[in-house]
Design a protein around this motif. Structure first.
Motif, PDB file in Angstrom:
ATOM      1  N   ALA A 297       8.002 -15.461  18.822  1.00 59.52           N
ATOM      2  CA  ALA A 297       8.323 -14.242  19.557  1.00 59.52           C
ATOM      3  C   ALA A 297       9.710 -14.291  20.183  1.00 59.52           C
ATOM      4  O   ALA A 297      10.374 -13.246  20.307  1.00 59.52           O
ATOM      5  CB  ALA A 297       7.279 -14.020  20.657  1.00 59.52           C
ATOM      6  N   LEU A 298      10.179 -15.481  20.580  1.00 60.84           N
ATOM      7  CA  LEU A 298      11.428 -15.582  21.334  1.00 60.84           C
ATOM      8  C   LEU A 298      12.630 -16.040  20.513  1.00 60.84           C
ATOM      9  O   LEU A 298      13.763 -15.878  20.946  1.00 60.84           O
ATOM     10  CB  LEU A 298      11.233 -16.543  22.524  1.00 60.84           C
ATOM     11  N   THR A 299      12.409 -16.625  19.354  1.00 63.44           N
ATOM     12  CA  THR A 299      13.538 -17.147  18.580  1.00 63.44           C
ATOM     13  C   THR A 299      14.345 -16.067  17.860  1.00 63.44           C
ATOM     14  O   THR A 299      15.584 -16.107  17.901  1.00 63.44           O
ATOM     15  CB  THR A 299      13.040 -18.197  17.558  1.00 63.44           C
ATOM     16  N   PRO A 300      13.738 -15.096  17.184  1.00 63.48           N
ATOM     17  CA  PRO A 300      14.538 -14.111  16.431  1.00 63.48           C
ATOM     18  C   PRO A 300      15.545 -13.373  17.307  1.00 63.48           C
ATOM     19  O   PRO A 300      15.262 -13.006  18.449  1.00 63.48           O
ATOM     20  CB  PRO A 300      13.470 -13.159  15.875  1.00 63.48           C
ATOM     21  N   ASN A 301      16.732 -13.187  16.747  1.00 65.73           N
ATOM     22  CA  ASN A 301      17.813 -12.405  17.366  1.00 65.73           C
ATOM     23  C   ASN A 301      18.323 -13.000  18.671  1.00 65.73           C
ATOM     24  O   ASN A 301      18.931 -12.294  19.487  1.00 65.73           O
ATOM     25  CB  ASN A 301      17.362 -10.954  17.595  1.00 65.73           C
TER      26      ASN A 301
END
Length: 537
Positions: free
Chosen positions: A300-304
């Protein structure tokens, strides 16, 4: 005729000597301080800058309570003398570990008379009192680590009065003083706190100001929720590192993240009872660069976000399909990932090559290999002396009574130190390196998946990122013996990978008791073993 003193200051400026000696051990600094007055003036601040008293270590001799009393006595005298002398301003860091069972540990192993018990209790109390009553004199103290201590209002006021204090670590402490003046710190860590009153432990804890805080670490239910409630909705303008042992309230955790706009390093556990939602606002912690968390939170927190270092916490296994989906999500970070740690998985040739293609700039890879090898067999061991041939333990006997009285004169506290406390023994020199010739096609066993993965890599079927520096393949296996590699096979793996990946400097392969190798220059050393190998290319 006395020889002329050597002009050390004319040889090098004092700054050069000091820069060299910051790399010395305490034993080396003690020897250097005896050379001349110049060396003493430079070495003493380095010797006194870090102070430590661990009461558990002071009572480590279970069969000699006299030695334990003397260690406690020397600690108390040292605490009092440093605080009363000019060197108190040299101290920058303090670690003090108390122990609630200190008296029983000091007397462990002997049936001691009441006079001895009273002496042990008095000496233990003197150590604790000496620390708490003199802490306020360390006006240059920057770092403080306290274990198993009572944080009442007077002691809390002492902490606030230290003008240069920037780092505080509290472990296993009772904190009845729940509010008051706040500590203005850069780093705060709290774990496993206790409170004598249950109702009090559920109240908010207002202890640290968020104004300058850059690093915050909280472990345990009795720490996390009261401290977060105490912070309220305040923003943390400088917080860059956050570590939570367990997320007990996911909604509270997400709200807290919105209060930390500059957060860069996040470590968060999970208690298994909270559903980790994948819905996280895209503007939450936009500067995140390192994450250590359960898989759902990582995805949930890694992308972008500019995440370079990823640790997916263990506790479950990934199928080949889940493995591929996980690395696809992680690869959506806005910058190339350089460090990746994955939980237990059963990798395939295809999934490993997919991972390598997604992370071409990876320099560190750790992946737990799951080896399915059958089921455990439980064997009942007979403890009956008639079947085992061994005799039963003897009946309880009254322990020996030791009526000695230790000499605890302050003036002579350091006159007769035990040899181990003044020893200058250095580590043994390493044994000569064993030369290992590189085989063109090294042969590897393939009895379990670890062996198969290593064979794929050594033969070139799996192409790892070219700049890989750290490679770890720990194993989860019912039978760890079957995952072990012979010494010859270990050497051949190191030789093959050294040729294929010149930047490789650390290699772990197998069960956690199996080899962990590190390279220093041209030599590879097995961790914990005084032996070296050198690969002949």
């Amino acid at each position: 005729m006395s020889s002329a003193s050597i002009p050390y200051l004319a040889m090098f400026p004092s700054e050069i000597w000091l820069a060299c000696w910051t790399l010395c051990s305490a034993r080396q600094l003690r020897r250097l301080s005896l050379v001349c007055h110049l060396f003493q003036s430079l070495c003493l601040p380095l010797l006194f800058q870090t102070q430590s008293v661990d009461t558990t270590n002071l009572t480590r001799t279970r069969r000699d309570w006299i030695a334990n009393i003397h260690r406690l006595h020397r600690a108390a005298v040292r605490l009092e003398r440093i605080a009363d002398g000019p060197r108190v301003r040299m101290v920058r860091s303090w670690t003090f570990a108390a122990n609630r069972n200190l008296v029983s540990m000091a007397l462990s192993g002997y049936h001691s008379p009441d006079t001895n018990k009273g002496m042990a209790g008095t000496m233990c109390g003197r150590v604790i009192t000496a620390f708490s009553s003199t802490l306020g004199r360390y006006q240059c103290l920057c770092s403080l680590n306290i274990q198993d201590f009572l944080i009442d209002k007077p002691f809390r006021d002492t902490l606030v009065s230290l003008p240069m204090l920037e780092e505080v670590t509290l472990g296993y402490c009772d904190i009845p003083a729940r509010d008051g003046a706040l500590l203005d710190l850069r780093s705060f860590s709290m774990s496993n706190t206790r409170c004598r009153t249950k109702d009090l432990s559920e109240q908010s804890l207002e202890l640290v100001s968020p104004g300058r805080l850059q690093s915050l670490k909280i472990d345990g239910l009795d720490d996390t929720i009261p401290l977060m409630i105490g912070f309220g909705g305040q923003r943390f303008p400088h917080l860059t590192q956050l570590s939570l042992d367990t997320i007990f309230d996911f909604s509270l955790f997400l709200r807290f993240l919105t209060q930390c706009p500059r957060l860069q390093i996040l470590s968060a556990g999970h208690d298994g009872r909270t559903s980790l939602s994948s819905h996280v606002h895209p503007e939450t912690i936009p500067l995140l660069r390192s994450i250590d968390a359960p898989l759902n939170l990582v995805r949930a927190l890694t992308p972008n976000r500019p995440v370079r270092d990823v640790i997916v916490q263990c506790g479950y296994s990934l199928s080949a399909e889940d493995f591929t989906l996980a690395v696809l999500d992680i690869s959506n970070a806005s910058v190339p990932v350089r460090s990746l740690t994955l939980p237990s998985t059963y990798p395939t040739l295809e999934s490993l090559n997919t991972m390598s293609s997604l992370f071409p700039g990876l320099t560190s890879l750790s992946m737990e290999i799951r080896c399915e090898e059958g089921v455990f067999t439980y064997v009942n061991v007979c403890r009956d002396s008639r079947s085992s041939g061994r005799s039963l333990p003897p009946k309880y006997q009254t322990p020996e009574v030791d009526a000695r009285l230790p000499d605890v004169c302050d003036a002579g506290a350091f006159d007769s130190l035990p040899p181990e406390e003044v020893s200058d023994t250095e580590e043994e020199q390493p044994t000569p390196a064993v030369h290992v010739a590189l085989e063109t096609h090294p042969k590897m066993p393939d009895s379990v998946r670890l062996h198969e993965v290593l064979r794929w890599i050594c033969s070139g079927l799996v192409s790892l990122p070219a700049e890989i520096e750290i490679l770890r393949f720990p194993v989860r296996s019912n039978f760890s013996k079957s995952t072990e590699l012979s010494v010859e096979h270990q050497h051949q793996v190191i030789a093959a990978l050294s040729r294929m990946y010149p930047s490789l400097r650390e290699l772990e392969m197998g069960h956690h008791n199996n080899p962990h190798w590190e390279r220093n220059g041209a030599l590879w050393k097995r961790k914990g073993v005084n032996s070296y190998i050198q690969v002949d290319m």
